[in-house]
Design an enzyme around this catalytic site. Structure first.
Site, mmCIF file in Angstrom:
data_model
loop_
_atom_site.group_PDB
_atom_site.id
_atom_site.type_symbol
_atom_site.label_atom_id
_atom_site.label_comp_id
_atom_site.label_asym_id
_atom_site.label_seq_id
_atom_site.Cartn_x
_atom_site.Cartn_y
_atom_site.Cartn_z
ATOM 1 N N GLU A 145 6.407 2.471 -5.842
ATOM 2 C CA GLU A 145 4.991 2.893 -5.838
ATOM 3 C C GLU A 145 4.859 4.389 -5.544
ATOM 4 O O GLU A 145 5.832 5.049 -5.176
ATOM 5 C CB GLU A 145 4.193 2.085 -4.805
ATOM 6 C CG GLU A 145 4.730 2.262 -3.398
ATOM 7 C CD GLU A 145 3.665 2.235 -2.322
ATOM 8 O OE1 GLU A 145 2.602 2.866 -2.509
ATOM 9 O OE2 GLU A 145 3.907 1.616 -1.275
ATOM 10 N N LYS A 204 -6.245 7.878 -4.440
ATOM 11 C CA LYS A 204 -5.611 6.603 -4.088
ATOM 12 C C LYS A 204 -6.041 5.585 -5.143
ATOM 13 O O LYS A 204 -7.234 5.325 -5.310
ATOM 14 C CB LYS A 204 -6.086 6.191 -2.696
ATOM 15 C CG LYS A 204 -5.613 4.816 -2.246
ATOM 16 C CD LYS A 204 -6.066 4.527 -0.813
ATOM 17 C CE LYS A 204 -5.830 3.075 -0.440
ATOM 18 N NZ LYS A 204 -6.282 2.748 0.917
ATOM 19 N N VAL A 247 0.072 -0.576 -3.499
ATOM 20 C CA VAL A 247 0.838 -1.791 -3.818
ATOM 21 C C VAL A 247 0.059 -2.598 -4.861
ATOM 22 O O VAL A 247 0.619 -3.038 -5.877
ATOM 23 C CB VAL A 247 1.123 -2.612 -2.548
ATOM 24 C CG1 VAL A 247 1.673 -3.987 -2.904
ATOM 25 C CG2 VAL A 247 2.114 -1.862 -1.656
ATOM 26 N N ALA A 286 -6.732 -5.334 -1.140
ATOM 27 C CA ALA A 286 -6.567 -5.854 -2.507
ATOM 28 C C ALA A 286 -5.102 -6.166 -2.811
ATOM 29 O O ALA A 286 -4.803 -6.874 -3.774
ATOM 30 C CB ALA A 286 -7.112 -4.839 -3.515
ATOM 31 N N LYS A 317 2.408 -3.451 8.598
ATOM 32 C CA LYS A 317 2.264 -2.720 9.866
ATOM 33 C C LYS A 317 1.320 -3.442 10.807
ATOM 34 O O LYS A 317 0.366 -4.074 10.368
ATOM 35 C CB LYS A 317 1.669 -1.339 9.605
ATOM 36 C CG LYS A 317 2.658 -0.316 9.182
ATOM 37 C CD LYS A 317 2.132 1.087 9.505
ATOM 38 C CE LYS A 317 3.137 2.121 9.050
ATOM 39 N NZ LYS A 317 2.970 2.501 7.641
HETATM 40 N N1 PSU Z 1 0.868 0.180 4.607
HETATM 41 C C1 PSU Z 1 1.931 0.952 4.915
HETATM 42 N N2 PSU Z 1 2.219 2.026 4.143
HETATM 43 C C2 PSU Z 1 1.450 2.356 3.062
HETATM 44 C C3 PSU Z 1 0.336 1.520 2.749
HETATM 45 C C4 PSU Z 1 0.094 0.452 3.544
HETATM 46 O O1 PSU Z 1 2.630 0.670 5.868
HETATM 47 O O2 PSU Z 1 1.742 3.355 2.383
HETATM 48 C C5 PSU Z 1 -0.497 1.849 1.546
HETATM 49 C C6 PSU Z 1 0.035 1.044 0.351
HETATM 50 O O3 PSU Z 1 -0.072 1.820 -0.823
HETATM 51 C C7 PSU Z 1 -0.937 -0.133 0.309
HETATM 52 C C8 PSU Z 1 -2.231 0.519 0.737
HETATM 53 O O4 PSU Z 1 -1.012 -0.717 -0.954
HETATM 54 O O5 PSU Z 1 -1.847 1.437 1.747
HETATM 55 C C9 PSU Z 1 -3.221 -0.498 1.239
HETATM 56 O O6 PSU Z 1 -4.476 0.099 1.429
HETATM 57 P P1 PSU Z 1 -5.784 -0.807 1.739
HETATM 58 O O7 PSU Z 1 -5.581 -1.327 3.121
HETATM 59 O O8 PSU Z 1 -6.923 0.153 1.618
HETATM 60 O O9 PSU Z 1 -5.810 -1.877 0.699
#
Ligand code: PSU
Ligand code: MN
Length: 302
Positions: free
Chosen positions: A23, A84, A104, A139, A157
């Site tokens: 990614e 993003k 992701v 998502a 995380k």
């Molecule tokens: N969690 C991590 N590292 C990351 C992300 C999440 O530990 O880089 C990034 C990934 O690209 C993931 C996105 O798809 O954040 C998720 O964002 P959201 O919670 O807005 O869906």
């Protein structure tokens, strides 16, 4: 349409040889420059040294690129203008000729378009803390439920509500396995006390995926691969930083798509050295496992 393959990925697809997708949000929004660009090209080399073709995925100037040139990695890591790109953002970024780093979810969507079966990342998104008030559920989870791709991550995380994240994957009927562990890993920390099923080899992972295809199961397959123990950050240490990041987000009223990048950036700033080291180590480890899985899948195909 809208897809552009790098030369090496085109060749690999033609020859039916193993490919691993990577990614780009981690490059543009997950790590500081130049660590981000150096890591991105190192990950590609890990693939090549393992006999696998890397396909780093991003939207560059209105086109979805499956496989990038080194100048493009540099552009993603350095330019401040990269959006993003989750699934909902992709059509508009393409239509307006802009550039976006795929999350992701965005990358899973592009893997499906391009026919790439294995994808290695760092950490995936999930159910946020206090989701019962905010409804903030990444998502990434729905994308994994609706794209048949093997996703290798180091779990999620602890900025997220991990028990709810596992429950939600169960609701979405996503098969989840720990690689050689039955405890869900939490990105920086190799384990939590949350139980999952263990799977012991790349061959077994490939066999499960192949059976999903035979049964016409439409979901992806989640493989949680713990950070190598020598590089992990103890849960109590990292949780302290996570809690202050969450407090800061609260005070500054950060919500929605901005929350994850904000928390990640905050944690990088607070812990610099240690978190970056753990982050790099777990991504490398995920890419190595993804390569083994991609090669095992190919053996089954042949
Ligand atoms: N969690 C991590 N590292 C990351 C992300 C999440 O530990 O880089 C990034 C990934 O690209 C993931 C996105 O798809 O954040 C998720 O964002 P959201 O919670 O807005 O869906
Ligand atoms: Mn969200």
């Amino acid at each position: 349409m809208h897809l552009k393959y790098s030369e090496e990925v085109k060749k690999a697809l033609d020859n039916n040889s193993p490919i691993v997708a990577l990614e780009s949000t981690i490059i543009s929004h997950g790590m500081p420059y130049p660590d981000n660009v150096n890591l991105a090209s190192e990950l590609e080399d890990i693939c090549r040294n393992n006999g696998v073709t890397p396909a780093t995925i991003a939207i560059i100037k209105g086109e979805i690129h499956i496989g990038l040139e080194s100048e493009q990695l540099e552009y993603l890591g350095k330019s401040g203008e990269i959006e993003k790109a989750s699934i909902k953002d992709i059509p508009q970024i393409i239509a307006s000729g802009k550039s976006g780093a795929t999350t992701v979810a965005g990358t899973l969507f592009c893997c499906n378009l391009a026919g790439v079966k294995v994808f290695a990342t760092g950490g995936m998104g999930g159910v946020h803390k206090k989701a019962e008030e905010t409804f903030d559920i990444s998502a990434d989870l729905h994308a994994l439920a609706s794209n048949r791709v093997i996703l290798v991550s180091a779990g999620a995380k602890a900025i997220l509500d991990l028990p709810k994240t596992l429950e939600y994957m169960e609701t979405l009927s996503i098969p989840v396995f720990g690689y050689k562990t039955n405890l869900f890993p939490a990105f920086y920390s190799s384990k939590t006390d949350l139980k999952i099923k263990s799977i012991e080899s790349a061959q077994e992972i490939a066999a499960v995926f192949n059976t999903m295809i035979e049964l016409n199961v439409k979901t992806g397959l989640m493989i949680a691969n713990p950070v190598p123990e020598q590089d992990e950050i103890p849960a109590d240490v990292i949780n302290m930083h996570i809690n202050s990041a969450l407090d800061a987000a609260d005070q500054q009223n950060i919500t929605g798509a901005a929350i994850t990048p904000f928390l990640l950036q905050y944690i990088v700033n607070e812990t610099s050295g240690a978190s970056l080291k753990a982050n790099k180590s777990l991504v490398r480890n995920n890419v190595r496992l993804a390569c083994e899985i991609a090669k095992s899948l190919n053996v089954i195909k042949k």
